[in-house]
Scaffold this active site. Sequence first.
Site, PDB file in Angstrom:
ATOM      1  CE1 TYR A  66      -3.062  -2.987   0.222  1.00 33.94           C
ATOM      2  CE2 TYR A  66      -3.531  -2.450   2.507  1.00 33.94           C
ATOM      3  CZ  TYR A  66      -3.746  -3.238   1.397  1.00 33.94           C
ATOM      4  OH  TYR A  66      -4.641  -4.281   1.472  1.00 33.94           O
ATOM      5  CG  PHE A 211     -13.824  -3.931  -3.221  1.00 34.32           C
ATOM      6  CD1 PHE A 211     -13.335  -2.649  -3.116  1.00 34.32           C
ATOM      7  CD2 PHE A 211     -14.373  -4.325  -4.434  1.00 34.32           C
ATOM      8  CE1 PHE A 211     -13.384  -1.778  -4.196  1.00 34.32           C
ATOM      9  CE2 PHE A 211     -14.423  -3.469  -5.519  1.00 34.32           C
ATOM     10  CZ  PHE A 211     -13.922  -2.189  -5.392  1.00 34.32           C
ATOM     11  N   PRO A 212     -15.456  -4.262   1.210  1.00 32.67           N
ATOM     12  CG  PRO A 212     -15.389  -3.373   3.372  1.00 32.67           C
ATOM     13  CD  PRO A 212     -14.499  -3.717   2.200  1.00 32.67           C
ATOM     14  CG  LEU A 213     -18.616  -0.194   2.409  1.00 34.45           C
ATOM     15  CD1 LEU A 213     -18.381   1.231   2.898  1.00 34.45           C
ATOM     16  CD2 LEU A 213     -19.971  -0.698   2.873  1.00 34.45           C
ATOM     17  N   PRO A 217     -20.970   1.460  -5.123  1.00 33.57           N
ATOM     18  CG  PRO A 217     -20.816  -0.014  -6.933  1.00 33.57           C
ATOM     19  CD  PRO A 217     -19.976   0.700  -5.914  1.00 33.57           C
ATOM     20  CG  LEU A 218     -22.817  -2.652  -1.931  1.00 32.24           C
ATOM     21  CD1 LEU A 218     -22.120  -3.661  -1.034  1.00 32.24           C
ATOM     22  CD2 LEU A 218     -24.212  -3.150  -2.282  1.00 32.24           C
TER      23      LEU A 218
END
Length: 289
Positions: A66, A211-213, A217-218
């Site tokens: 990162y 990438f939980p969201l 889009p969510l």
Amino acid sequence: MTDATSAAAAGTITIGDLTVNRLGFGSMRLTGKGVWGPPDDHDESIRVLRRAVELGVNFIDTADSYGPYVAEELIREALHPYADDVVIATKAGLLRTGPDVWVPLGNPSYLRQEVEMSLRRLGVDRIDLHQLHRIDPNFPLEDQVGELAKLQQEGKIRHIGLSEVDVDQLTAAHKVAPIVSVQNLYNLTTRTAEPLLDEAEKQGIAFIPWFPLAAGPLANTDGPLGSLASDHGASPSQLALAWLLKRSPVIVPIPGTSRVDHLEPNVAAAGIELSDEEFSAIDAATSGS
């Protein structure tokens, strides 16, 4: 529920012998565009990390790639010396050659080098949780996990995890060293890792969805969760996180952001308790997305 809700409201999970709150923080977004270079606002990134810990977040996910190296350096600057209950999880196994470029590299010597450098950057003698960022098909899995196992035996790694694996790879890695976590792409609209999640729950190891969201889009008010969120008095992104927390007791969501005003409502999702009916409604609204 308020924006000052503690991450402790999500409950806890034990990863190896480390107990953490089940809503963590992912540090990838603290870096520059393309996960390359420093952040646009260094001071805000520092504030995000410190505010996360103030809000009860004690599981912070990062990686040598990162930045590269930027996120680990920011974590040390913001939080070192670390509170006793703060767990820093890092990763190695992806080589960075430019923005948005990720090349698997599992050469055991390279993995050892990166663990040694992560120890320096984070300012620790032992990494709480070190995850193999990708399995490199050019080297035997046994050699890649085996090198992390050697570092564990040397006292430089406390626990070993894997990222982006399937059930067979998890099984193979378990034969080399104890695996306490897996980290795969998983959210309401991307559920290809369901078999791995089920296996993680069966074994009682942590499943850390990245990438939980779904990066936007969510979280959109006109997206699949818009009307349900309005009825619940929450934001779509909060419902998406609440759904993950209810989906399995081994899930540890790690939503990331570079802004405090996004961090606080993300953490507040820990205080949302979905009924079975609400969980099913969210599941149905997003299953075809």
